[in-house]
Design an enzyme around this catalytic site. Structure first.
Site, short mmCIF file in Angstrom:
data_model
loop_
_atom_site.label_atom_id
_atom_site.label_comp_id
_atom_site.label_asym_id
_atom_site.label_seq_id
_atom_site.Cartn_x
_atom_site.Cartn_y
_atom_site.Cartn_z
CD GLU A 122 11.66 0.90 -59.37
OE1 GLU A 122 10.14 0.94 -59.36
OE2 GLU A 122 12.67 1.66 -58.48
CG HIS A 188 9.28 1.42 -63.70
ND1 HIS A 188 8.39 2.49 -63.95
CD2 HIS A 188 9.57 0.81 -62.78
CE1 HIS A 188 8.66 3.20 -62.53
NE2 HIS A 188 8.73 2.07 -62.51
CG ASN A 212 0.95 2.07 -59.42
OD1 ASN A 212 1.11 0.82 -57.76
ND2 ASN A 212 0.32 2.96 -59.42
NE ARG A 220 -13.86 -8.26 -77.08
CZ ARG A 220 -14.34 -7.54 -77.23
NH1 ARG A 220 -14.17 -5.56 -76.44
NH2 ARG A 220 -16.04 -7.44 -76.97
CG HIS A 244 1.71 4.37 -55.31
ND1 HIS A 244 2.46 4.55 -54.21
CD2 HIS A 244 3.06 4.25 -56.39
CE1 HIS A 244 3.07 5.37 -54.28
NE2 HIS A 244 3.39 5.50 -55.73
CG ASP A 267 7.82 2.65 -54.78
OD1 ASP A 267 9.41 2.40 -55.18
OD2 ASP A 267 7.47 3.57 -55.94
CB ALA A 302 8.21 10.46 -57.58
#
Length: 378
Positions: A122, A188, A212, A220, A244, A267, A302
């Site tokens: 990641e 991300h 997230n 739109r 989250h 996570d 985090a």
């Protein structure tokens, strides 16, 4: 070794039935309805579900996979196994290339020991605008050649890579990952709808923690969320910890993707199982307060302190999923994504005896890994 679990409510893809099952040499050999034909461990009507499968996990019990510290990583695996996760992928975070390579090599040894099912990169190929708890100074543009070095460091155990689809070199790196048998996940990312579709066309098949660290839905400018949810080739990760993602948005994603394209993840980071305090996630300092992990600087979320049994319980009690559907999103669908559904992810003859015994309130009361008790029912 032979073991029979009797007087149980067994949860399979077909439904929930009262019955029994037999385990021999680490595998399920019989699954039956009604009374067991012989003696066995009577569970008093408790549920038996397959072991949970977590494809996105950074650690727990003080251990952080991104550090590459093997003893602490073993502590993390042990903690999550106590909570019913019998298969898990070790997730790294953005660091220097040398740091990521060293951590991948260290986790590869745990994969070879059977403690982890692979390594998830990641970062560092993610967007600065959506980097969350990753160090923006260490982010890099995706490169197939560079990523090949990380795959080599993982010694055949590279399982997934998260990439922002809009970055230069992203599409070629996604193609390279897919060709190498590494799951390419979009996350991300600050990509728009069209850029996300291009990533999917290049071979991305997973959405890293949907919602997230990506632009929100717009009527739109639908952005990546609509593209990822709408495409039948994509399985979406969801963090079901009550922090989250709002429950309404979790239900929305589930209604669109269904149990076959939805997988719950933790996570989890090193604080999981330990409580509030100060921790690290890769090179970043993290404060955990009231169970919520945030960067010491900036306050971005985090990771989490979630375990899969809590995610499972919330799926049933908060989201309204049936037990078979909750099992699918915590076991079978992630097993399919990892290419392991022929061995784990559901209770069936011939599959590994990775099993969790749950009370009426869906609390973990026993865990089996390959037919061996990690913790026995009380």
């Amino acid at each position: 070794m032979s073991l029979t679990l009797a007087d149980a409510r067994i949860v399979t893809p077909e439904g929930v039935h009262e019955g029994w099952l037999t385990i021999e040499d680490g595998r399920v050999t019989h699954v039956g309805h009604g009374a067991a034909p012989g003696p066995g461990l009577r569970l008093g009507g408790r549920h038996v579900v397959p072991g949970f499968v977590d494809v996105h996990n950074h650690g727990g019990a003080g251990g952080s996979f991104p550090t590459g510290e093997q003893d602490k990583a073993r502590d993390a695996v042990a903690l999550h196994r106590l909570h019913g996760t019998t298969t898990m992928v070790g997730s790294l975070v953005t660091d220097t290339l040398d740091g990521v390579s060293r951590a991948a090599a260290a986790l590869a040894e745990l994969c070879e020991e059977g403690l982890l099912a692979g390594v998830h990169f990641e970062g560092p190929y993610i967007a600065k605008a959506r980097c969350g708890a990753h160090d923006p100074a260490l982010l890099r543009e995706p490169s197939p050649q560079e990523f090949a070095g990380l795959v080599k460091a993982a010694r055949g155990h590279a399982r997934m890579v998260t990439i922002a689809a809009e970055l230069p070199g992203a599409l070629d790196t996604i193609r390279m990952a897919a060709a190498e048998g590494v799951i390419a996940a979009i996350g991300h990312s600050d990509a728009d709808y069209e850029q996300t579709i291009a990533g999917i066309e290049a071979g991305a098949t997973v959405a890293t923690h949907l919602y997230n660290a990506m632009p929100p839905l717009g009527h739109r400018a639908p952005g990546p969320i609509a593209a990822l949810l709408d495409d039948e080739r994509v399985t979406v990760e969801l963090i079901n910890d009550g922090v989250h993602v709002h429950a309404a948005m979790l239900r929305l994603a589930y209604e669109v993707a269904g149990p076959g394209r939805t997988m719950l993840i933790t996570d989890a980071m090193s604080a999981t199982g330990l409580g509030d305090g100060d921790y690290v996630l890769g090179p970043m300092k993290v404060h955990v307060r009231d169970g919520v992990a945030r960067l010491a600087e900036g306050g971005s979320i985090a990771g989490s302190t979630l375990t899969m049994d809590v995610a499972f319980r919330r799926a049933v009690q908060e989201l309204g999923l049936s037990l078979p559907d909750a099992v699918q999103v915590t076991s079978l669908t992630p097993a399919r994504v990892l290419g392991l559904a022929d061995r784990i992810g559901s209770i069936a003859v011939g599959k590994a005896a990775d099993l969790v015994v749950l009370s009426d309130s869906l609390q973990v009361d026993g865990v089996l890994k390959d037919g061996v008790w990690i913790t026995e029912p009380s």
